[in-house]
Design a protein around this motif. Structure first.
Motif, PDB file in Angstrom:
ATOM      1  N   ILE A   5      38.631  76.820 114.284  1.00  0.00           N
ATOM      2  CA  ILE A   5      38.615  76.942 112.832  1.00  0.00           C
ATOM      3  C   ILE A   5      38.052  78.316 112.500  1.00  0.00           C
ATOM      4  CG2 ILE A   5      37.655  76.069 110.669  1.00  0.00           C
ATOM      5  CD1 ILE A   5      37.400  73.319 112.042  1.00  0.00           C
ATOM      6  N   ILE A   6      38.788  79.082 111.713  1.00  0.00           N
ATOM      7  CA  ILE A   6      38.321  80.385 111.262  1.00  0.00           C
ATOM      8  C   ILE A   6      38.021  80.274 109.777  1.00  0.00           C
ATOM      9  CG2 ILE A   6      38.873  82.835 110.981  1.00  0.00           C
ATOM     10  CD1 ILE A   6      40.852  82.432 113.380  1.00  0.00           C
ATOM     11  N   ILE A   7      36.777  80.570 109.421  1.00  0.00           N
ATOM     12  CA  ILE A   7      36.364  80.509 108.016  1.00  0.00           C
ATOM     13  C   ILE A   7      36.132  81.923 107.521  1.00  0.00           C
ATOM     14  CG2 ILE A   7      34.646  79.663 106.371  1.00  0.00           C
ATOM     15  CD1 ILE A   7      34.126  77.325 108.290  1.00  0.00           C
ATOM     16  N   TYR A   8      36.921  82.316 106.513  1.00  0.00           N
ATOM     17  CA  TYR A   8      36.860  83.661 105.947  1.00  0.00           C
ATOM     18  C   TYR A   8      36.455  83.615 104.471  1.00  0.00           C
ATOM     19  CZ  TYR A   8      38.220  88.525 105.262  1.00  0.00           C
ATOM     20  OH  TYR A   8      38.200  89.859 105.004  1.00  0.00           O
ATOM     21  N   SER A   9      36.188  82.435 103.974  1.00  0.00           N
ATOM     22  CA  SER A   9      35.921  82.231 102.551  1.00  0.00           C
ATOM     23  C   SER A   9      34.430  82.106 102.274  1.00  0.00           C
ATOM     24  CB  SER A   9      36.625  80.959 102.079  1.00  0.00           C
ATOM     25  OG  SER A   9      36.339  80.693 100.721  1.00  0.00           O
ATOM     26  N   ASP A  10      34.050  82.456 101.032  1.00  0.00           N
ATOM     27  CA  ASP A  10      32.686  82.181 100.572  1.00  0.00           C
ATOM     28  C   ASP A  10      32.714  81.214  99.387  1.00  0.00           C
ATOM     29  OD1 ASP A  10      33.657  83.846  98.595  1.00  0.00           O
ATOM     30  OD2 ASP A  10      31.972  85.244  98.647  1.00  0.00           O
ATOM     31  N   PRO A  12      32.250  77.678  98.082  1.00  0.00           N
ATOM     32  CA  PRO A  12      31.536  76.510  98.602  1.00  0.00           C
ATOM     33  C   PRO A  12      32.429  75.308  98.920  1.00  0.00           C
ATOM     34  CG  PRO A  12      30.271  77.489  96.830  1.00  0.00           C
ATOM     35  CD  PRO A  12      31.614  78.189  96.860  1.00  0.00           C
ATOM     36  N   GLU A  13      33.356  74.977  98.047  1.00  0.00           N
ATOM     37  CA  GLU A  13      34.198  73.809  98.295  1.00  0.00           C
ATOM     38  C   GLU A  13      35.091  74.016  99.518  1.00  0.00           C
ATOM     39  OE1 GLU A  13      37.122  70.686  95.953  1.00  0.00           O
ATOM     40  OE2 GLU A  13      36.676  72.611  95.006  1.00  0.00           O
ATOM     41  N   THR A  14      35.629  75.213  99.665  1.00  0.00           N
ATOM     42  CA  THR A  14      36.497  75.513 100.805  1.00  0.00           C
ATOM     43  C   THR A  14      35.727  75.424 102.116  1.00  0.00           C
ATOM     44  OG1 THR A  14      37.861  76.956  99.431  1.00  0.00           O
ATOM     45  CG2 THR A  14      37.981  77.302 101.807  1.00  0.00           C
ATOM     46  N   VAL A  15      34.548  76.020 102.155  1.00  0.00           N
ATOM     47  CA  VAL A  15      33.737  76.011 103.369  1.00  0.00           C
ATOM     48  C   VAL A  15      33.280  74.587 103.697  1.00  0.00           C
ATOM     49  CG1 VAL A  15      31.621  76.887 104.447  1.00  0.00           C
ATOM     50  CG2 VAL A  15      33.025  78.408 103.024  1.00  0.00           C
ATOM     51  N   TRP A  16      32.878  73.845 102.685  1.00  0.00           N
ATOM     52  CA  TRP A  16      32.474  72.452 102.861  1.00  0.00           C
ATOM     53  C   TRP A  16      33.609  71.645 103.479  1.00  0.00           C
ATOM     54  CZ3 TRP A  16      33.915  68.031  99.740  1.00  0.00           C
ATOM     55  CH2 TRP A  16      33.101  66.903  99.917  1.00  0.00           C
ATOM     56  N   LEU A  46      25.478  79.015 100.835  1.00  0.00           N
ATOM     57  CA  LEU A  46      26.394  78.606  99.759  1.00  0.00           C
ATOM     58  C   LEU A  46      26.173  77.191  99.244  1.00  0.00           C
ATOM     59  CD1 LEU A  46      29.741  80.066 101.186  1.00  0.00           C
ATOM     60  CD2 LEU A  46      28.227  81.110  99.478  1.00  0.00           C
ATOM     61  N   ASP A  47      25.124  76.515  99.698  1.00  0.00           N
ATOM     62  CA  ASP A  47      24.890  75.141  99.242  1.00  0.00           C
ATOM     63  C   ASP A  47      24.839  75.042  97.721  1.00  0.00           C
ATOM     64  OD1 ASP A  47      24.797  73.846 101.660  1.00  0.00           O
ATOM     65  OD2 ASP A  47      22.614  73.746 101.761  1.00  0.00           O
ATOM     66  N   THR A  48      25.452  73.988  97.194  1.00  0.00           N
ATOM     67  CA  THR A  48      25.361  73.651  95.773  1.00  0.00           C
ATOM     68  C   THR A  48      25.016  72.167  95.688  1.00  0.00           C
ATOM     69  OG1 THR A  48      27.669  72.955  95.480  1.00  0.00           O
ATOM     70  CG2 THR A  48      27.205  75.328  95.231  1.00  0.00           C
ATOM     71  N   ASP A  49      24.798  71.681  94.483  1.00  0.00           N
ATOM     72  CA  ASP A  49      24.523  70.251  94.314  1.00  0.00           C
ATOM     73  C   ASP A  49      25.697  69.398  94.796  1.00  0.00           C
ATOM     74  OD1 ASP A  49      22.021  70.732  93.270  1.00  0.00           O
ATOM     75  OD2 ASP A  49      22.701  70.654  91.187  1.00  0.00           O
ATOM     76  N   ARG A  50      26.909  69.896  94.603  1.00  0.00           N
ATOM     77  CA  ARG A  50      28.105  69.133  94.986  1.00  0.00           C
ATOM     78  C   ARG A  50      28.511  69.344  96.440  1.00  0.00           C
ATOM     79  NH1 ARG A  50      32.797  69.576  90.680  1.00  0.00           N
ATOM     80  NH2 ARG A  50      33.254  67.494  91.411  1.00  0.00           N
ATOM     81  N   PHE A  51      28.244  70.542  96.970  1.00  0.00           N
ATOM     82  CA  PHE A  51      28.740  70.895  98.302  1.00  0.00           C
ATOM     83  C   PHE A  51      27.582  71.291  99.210  1.00  0.00           C
ATOM     84  CE2 PHE A  51      32.082  72.010  95.192  1.00  0.00           C
ATOM     85  CZ  PHE A  51      32.959  70.981  95.500  1.00  0.00           C
ATOM     86  N   ARG A  52      27.122  70.324  99.979  1.00  0.00           N
ATOM     87  CA  ARG A  52      25.997  70.508 100.908  1.00  0.00           C
ATOM     88  C   ARG A  52      26.538  71.047 102.240  1.00  0.00           C
ATOM     89  NH1 ARG A  52      21.649  70.534  97.846  1.00  0.00           N
ATOM     90  NH2 ARG A  52      21.354  68.631  96.664  1.00  0.00           N
ATOM     91  N   LYS A 102      45.240  74.609 118.695  1.00  0.00           N
ATOM     92  CA  LYS A 102      45.523  74.729 117.260  1.00  0.00           C
ATOM     93  C   LYS A 102      44.446  75.600 116.622  1.00  0.00           C
ATOM     94  CE  LYS A 102      48.827  71.588 117.234  1.00  0.00           C
ATOM     95  NZ  LYS A 102      50.185  71.906 117.083  1.00  0.00           N
ATOM     96  N   ILE A 103      44.862  76.453 115.693  1.00  0.00           N
ATOM     97  CA  ILE A 103      43.942  77.287 114.910  1.00  0.00           C
ATOM     98  C   ILE A 103      44.184  76.981 113.434  1.00  0.00           C
ATOM     99  CG2 ILE A 103      43.295  79.635 114.224  1.00  0.00           C
ATOM    100  CD1 ILE A 103      42.477  79.061 117.055  1.00  0.00           C
ATOM    101  N   VAL A 104      43.096  76.709 112.717  1.00  0.00           N
ATOM    102  CA  VAL A 104      43.169  76.427 111.292  1.00  0.00           C
ATOM    103  C   VAL A 104      42.298  77.472 110.590  1.00  0.00           C
ATOM    104  CG1 VAL A 104      42.765  74.693 109.498  1.00  0.00           C
ATOM    105  CG2 VAL A 104      43.361  73.966 111.804  1.00  0.00           C
ATOM    106  N   THR A 105      42.779  78.006 109.485  1.00  0.00           N
ATOM    107  CA  THR A 105      42.000  78.994 108.746  1.00  0.00           C
ATOM    108  C   THR A 105      41.668  78.475 107.348  1.00  0.00           C
ATOM    109  OG1 THR A 105      43.958  80.140 107.923  1.00  0.00           O
ATOM    110  CG2 THR A 105      43.011  80.942 109.989  1.00  0.00           C
ATOM    111  N   PHE A 106      40.487  78.848 106.890  1.00  0.00           N
ATOM    112  CA  PHE A 106      40.029  78.465 105.548  1.00  0.00           C
ATOM    113  C   PHE A 106      39.508  79.702 104.852  1.00  0.00           C
ATOM    114  CE2 PHE A 106      39.831  74.465 107.794  1.00  0.00           C
ATOM    115  CZ  PHE A 106      40.135  73.518 106.867  1.00  0.00           C
TER     116      PHE A 106
END
Length: 106
Positions: A5-10, A12-16, A46-52, A102-106
């Protein structure tokens, strides 16, 4: 199966959701590695009340997942790696892409 998994986003919902997916894949018996790239290296802040996010990250690591953080991307942000997200290189990203089915990107 080996999943990268490659995470390129900041975002919060996407990373969560990326870590939720990783946790689900681990629960299915897959081997999962996450590489944080670009803005993705900021995920632990990036923690928020909705996305821990850090809660999902801790669960991921506790269940056998591995997280790698791009050293150059951290340096640009005057940040450092951590025990949960050690400093890594393009060679580490290359190895993940090469070995995973498999590689997944977010």
């Amino acid at each position: 199966m080996k999943i990268g998994i490659i995470i390129y986003s900041d975002d919060p919902e996407t990373v969560w959701n990326a870590f939720r997916f990783g946790n689900f894949a681990l629960s299915e018996g897959d081997e999962v590695k996450v590489f944080l790239l670009g803005k993705g290296v900021e995920c632990a802040s990036l923690d928020t009340d909705r996305f821990r996010i850090t809660e999902q990250m801790r669960k991921f690591v506790d269940n056998g997942g591995k997280i790698f953080a791009c050293g150059a991307c951290l340096k640009i942000r005057q940040s450092e790696g951590s025990e949960m997200c050690p400093i890594s290189t393009m060679k580490d990203l290359y190895e993940i892409v090469k070995e995973c089915e498999k590689i997944v990107t977010f």
